[in-house]
Scaffold this active site. Structure first.
Site, PDB file in Angstrom:
ATOM      1  CD  GLU A  95      46.203  37.062  28.354  1.00 56.08           C
ATOM      2  OE1 GLU A  95      45.112  37.967  28.400  1.00 56.08           O
ATOM      3  OE2 GLU A  95      46.829  36.824  28.626  1.00 56.08           O
TER       4      GLU A  95
ATOM      5  CE  LYS B 261      35.894  34.716  42.350  1.00 54.68           C
ATOM      6  NZ  LYS B 261      35.843  33.312  41.426  1.00 54.68           N
TER       7      LYS B 261
ATOM      8  N   GLY C  50      44.175  38.271  36.529  1.00 57.25           N
ATOM      9  CA  GLY C  50      43.181  37.887  35.050  1.00 57.25           C
ATOM     10  C   GLY C  50      43.046  38.779  34.042  1.00 57.25           C
TER      11      GLY C  50
ATOM     12  CD  GLU D 131      50.978  40.657  38.583  1.00 51.61           C
ATOM     13  OE1 GLU D 131      51.176  40.837  37.266  1.00 51.61           O
ATOM     14  OE2 GLU D 131      51.244  41.368  39.934  1.00 51.61           O
TER      15      GLU D 131
ATOM     16  CB  CYS E  44      49.828  36.258  32.134  1.00 51.19           C
ATOM     17  SG  CYS E  44      50.760  35.857  33.481  1.00 51.19           S
TER      18      CYS E  44
HETATM   19  P1  NAD Z   1      39.195  36.650  34.497  1.00 52.86           P
HETATM   20  O1  NAD Z   1      39.532  37.881  34.483  1.00 52.86           O
HETATM   21  O2  NAD Z   1      38.030  36.124  33.168  1.00 52.86           O
HETATM   22  O3  NAD Z   1      38.380  35.598  35.961  1.00 52.86           O
HETATM   23  C1  NAD Z   1      39.579  36.112  36.522  1.00 52.86           C
HETATM   24  C2  NAD Z   1      39.147  36.025  38.302  1.00 52.86           C
HETATM   25  O4  NAD Z   1      38.354  37.164  37.985  1.00 52.86           O
HETATM   26  C3  NAD Z   1      37.912  35.403  37.872  1.00 52.86           C
HETATM   27  O5  NAD Z   1      38.462  34.016  39.653  1.00 52.86           O
HETATM   28  C4  NAD Z   1      36.430  35.046  38.058  1.00 52.86           C
HETATM   29  O6  NAD Z   1      35.359  34.336  38.688  1.00 52.86           O
HETATM   30  C5  NAD Z   1      36.071  36.857  38.332  1.00 52.86           C
HETATM   31  N1  NAD Z   1      35.446  37.829  38.014  1.00 52.86           N
HETATM   32  C6  NAD Z   1      34.932  37.371  36.226  1.00 52.86           C
HETATM   33  N2  NAD Z   1      34.152  37.907  36.983  1.00 52.86           N
HETATM   34  C7  NAD Z   1      34.118  39.101  37.197  1.00 52.86           C
HETATM   35  C8  NAD Z   1      33.251  40.218  37.833  1.00 52.86           C
HETATM   36  N3  NAD Z   1      32.374  41.094  36.837  1.00 52.86           N
HETATM   37  N4  NAD Z   1      33.242  40.842  38.763  1.00 52.86           N
HETATM   38  C9  NAD Z   1      34.717  40.292  39.895  1.00 52.86           C
HETATM   39  N5  NAD Z   1      35.549  39.586  39.855  1.00 52.86           N
HETATM   40  C10 NAD Z   1      34.914  38.555  38.008  1.00 52.86           C
HETATM   41  O7  NAD Z   1      39.920  35.901  34.021  1.00 52.86           O
HETATM   42  P2  NAD Z   1      40.615  33.892  33.392  1.00 52.86           P
HETATM   43  O8  NAD Z   1      39.789  34.060  32.428  1.00 52.86           O
HETATM   44  O9  NAD Z   1      40.104  33.556  34.762  1.00 52.86           O
HETATM   45  O10 NAD Z   1      41.816  34.140  33.464  1.00 52.86           O
HETATM   46  C11 NAD Z   1      42.837  34.276  32.563  1.00 52.86           C
HETATM   47  C12 NAD Z   1      42.783  36.034  32.810  1.00 52.86           C
HETATM   48  O11 NAD Z   1      43.808  35.979  33.245  1.00 52.86           O
HETATM   49  C13 NAD Z   1      44.429  36.201  31.281  1.00 52.86           C
HETATM   50  O12 NAD Z   1      44.251  37.697  31.093  1.00 52.86           O
HETATM   51  C14 NAD Z   1      45.326  36.608  31.819  1.00 52.86           C
HETATM   52  O13 NAD Z   1      45.908  36.850  31.436  1.00 52.86           O
HETATM   53  C15 NAD Z   1      45.083  36.183  32.775  1.00 52.86           C
HETATM   54  N6  NAD Z   1      46.346  35.882  34.281  1.00 52.86           N
HETATM   55  C16 NAD Z   1      47.403  37.113  34.480  1.00 52.86           C
HETATM   56  C17 NAD Z   1      48.417  36.876  34.877  1.00 52.86           C
HETATM   57  C18 NAD Z   1      49.143  37.839  35.314  1.00 52.86           C
HETATM   58  O14 NAD Z   1      50.359  37.864  36.778  1.00 52.86           O
HETATM   59  N7  NAD Z   1      49.463  38.669  34.916  1.00 52.86           N
HETATM   60  C19 NAD Z   1      48.815  35.308  35.461  1.00 52.86           C
HETATM   61  C20 NAD Z   1      47.351  33.947  35.213  1.00 52.86           C
HETATM   62  C21 NAD Z   1      46.473  34.688  34.047  1.00 52.86           C
END
Ligand code: NAD
Length: 499
Positions: A402, A192, A245, A268, A303
């Protein structure tokens, strides 16, 4: 991307792109069962690129069934390793052949500069898939040291159906970090992508089938987190979730697992990386350039962005001046221009969120030394100037949360122990960097910093061979390297009694 490509030719190619905007299930494109779609808006100019299928629980269920059927009949999971290797290698070749198309999709979809998509993201995706392809027929299982009366084998077996839920900052690369090891170890997958950036993952899955990946092994369900993401997290027939995420959503996946089938979860999540510059840094100019790129690269939507600059008091002003000089020279502009170095924030929500943090920093008493405002608003896109805060205290919101934008928080320290203490004073532990000419200080800091990676006299260095992932609330499990394969396999012991 050929260096000769001009902004005009890229724009012409962008206009000719066709968008894959449906779910990809069992090797076929499909609308959402509900018929619902959502607008895929380009942050470059705020215009709608295409309407994408809004997958929900029913679509996730279809995709999981397709993945399960593929796994059970062995069309991939039991194919000879050498054959699987060839498929992943061919897929990597196809990604390279379609690099400009994929780079344009990435840039239009999430706003990063085309130079980054074409020279960093897409080559890294191809490299990742090829690296895991190459590993497939070179990894051996283990035999335990038993007595003469037995042979005990420890076999690594694929888990089955892997659900991958990924973010929007490196849309295809974050998916590749899951797809490479999960497919190499023989699993089937349902991905997804983030609702902000679904286009490249769908196209890459189509290319995988063209490369020979059997239909049903790799499925993509675009949609929202609360619907499609949650359905995957709660599905009773998904064996593991690999998530990248935010920490907030990462915690939800642990809950979904506990309330469903105890599926394996790897996370992650975010970071608040301390970039520690000591007064004896070997080259202050190099440290300044790296510190600027550490926070402004990819608009700060990284991230492991070096969002906290911890600098020894005696060199603070000098370092900050040099960092701001690099920031001021950074070319913020049209993401489709190959000369652009900083593009658009992924969407208006993220832009407003970042602007909110900038306001908060000022209201809590930090000094805004540079930037701090929206720019290029006339384009309709979502751009923020490189921003630097000075006089930040580590307990301020901008030092703890963050921001995921081009906002640097500068905190001074007076000795290495204090630097490490401040560096560790966060809920996160994804990455850290230390700049010093003293090998003792470097080793001591590297040991004491609680993070998945510590860079010494560099920032964001790494290759596919080095693991990436977090301590503390940055998550658990590792992407990249052979260690990533642990997340997608179980160890089975087979004990054979000899007579
Ligand atoms: P997010 O957590 O909002 O979304 C990530 C994914 O989760 C998306 O596909 C989203 O649709 C899904 N999601 C959102 N709400 C959900 C729910 N209630 N249930 C199930 N799935 C859900 O994050 P974002 O805004 O897309 O990305 C930014 C974040 O990602 C930052 O916190 C960043 O640090 C992190 N990130 C981490 C790494 C790593 O490797 N550690 C790499 C890139 C990004």
């Amino acid at each position: 991307m050929s260096a000769a490509l001009s902004i005009e030719s890229l724009k012409t190619q962008a206009q000719g792109l066709s968008f894959r905007n449906q779910a990809f299930i069992g090797g076929q494109f499909a609308d959402a069962a509900s018929g619902k779609t959502f607008d895929c808006v380009s942050p470059v100019d705020g215009k709608v690129l295409t309407a994408v299928a809004a997958g929900e629980a029913e679509d996730v269920d279809r995709a999981v069934k397709a993945a399960r059927a593929a796994f059970e009949d062995g069309r991939w999971s039991r194919q000879h390793p050498a054959k699987r290797k060839k498929v992943l290698q061919r897929w990597a070749d196809l990604i390279e052949e379609h690099a400009t198309e994929l780079a344009l999709l990435e840039t239009l979809d999430m706003g990063k500069p085309i130079g980054d998509s074409a020279r960093i993201d897409i080559p890294a995706v191809a490299n990742c898939i090829r690296w895991y392809g190459e590993a497939i027929d070179k990894i051996y299982d283990e035999v335990a040291p038993t007595g003469d009366n037995a042979v005990a084998m420890m076999l690594r077996e694929p888990l089955g159906v892997i659900g991958a839920v990924v973010p929007w900052n490196f849309p295809l690369l974050m998916a590749a970090w899951k797809m490479g090891p999960a497919l190499a170890t023989g699993n089937s997958m349902v991905i997804k992508p983030a609702e902000q950036s679904p286009l490249t993952v769908i196209r890459a899955a189509e290319l995988a089938v063209e490369a020979g990946l059997p239909e049903g092994v790799l499925n993509v369900v675009p949609g929202f987190g609360e619907t499609a993401g949650q359905a995957l997290g709660r599905h009773m027939d998904v064996d593991a979730i690999a998530f990248t995420g935010s920490g907030e959503v990462g915690k939800l996946f642990m809950k979904y697992s506990g309330e469903s089938n105890m599926k394996r979860v790897s996370l992650e999540c975010g970071g608040k990386t301390p970039n520690i510059v000591m007064a004896d840094a070997p080259d202050l100019d190099a440290a300044a350039t790296a510190a600027a790129w550490a926070i402004f690269f990819n608009q700060g939507e990284v991230c492991n962005a070096g969002s906290r600059l911890l600098v020894e008091e005696s060199v603070k002003d000098e370092l900050l001046e040099r960092i701001m000089k690099v920031g001021q020279q950074m070319r913020i502009g049209d993401p489709l221009d190959p000369a652009t170095q900083m593009g658009a924030m992924v969407d208006d929500t993220q832009m407003e969120r970042v602007l909110g943090y900038i306001e908060k920093g000022q209201s809590e008493g930090a000094r805004l030394a540079m930037g701090g405002e929206r720019v290029m608003a006339e384009t309709g896109g979502y751009y923020i100037a490189p921003t630097v805060f000075d006089n930040v205290k580590n307990d301020m919101t901008i030092a703890q949360e963050e921001i995921f934008g081009p906002v640097l928080s500068t905190i001074s320290f007076s000795d290495p122990e204090e630097a490490v203490r401040i560096g560790n004073d966060t809920i996160y532990g994804l990455a850290a960097a230390v700049w010093t000419s003293d090998i003792n200080k470097a080793h001591k800091a590297a040991k004491a910093l609680r993070s998945g990676v510590v860079w010494v006299n560099c920032f964001d260095a790494g290759e596919m061979s080095t693991p990436f992932g977090g301590f503390k609330q940055s998550g658990f499990g590792r992407d990249k390297s052979l260690h990533a394969m642990d997340k997608y396999t179980e160890v089975k012991t087979v004990w054979i009694e000899l007579h």
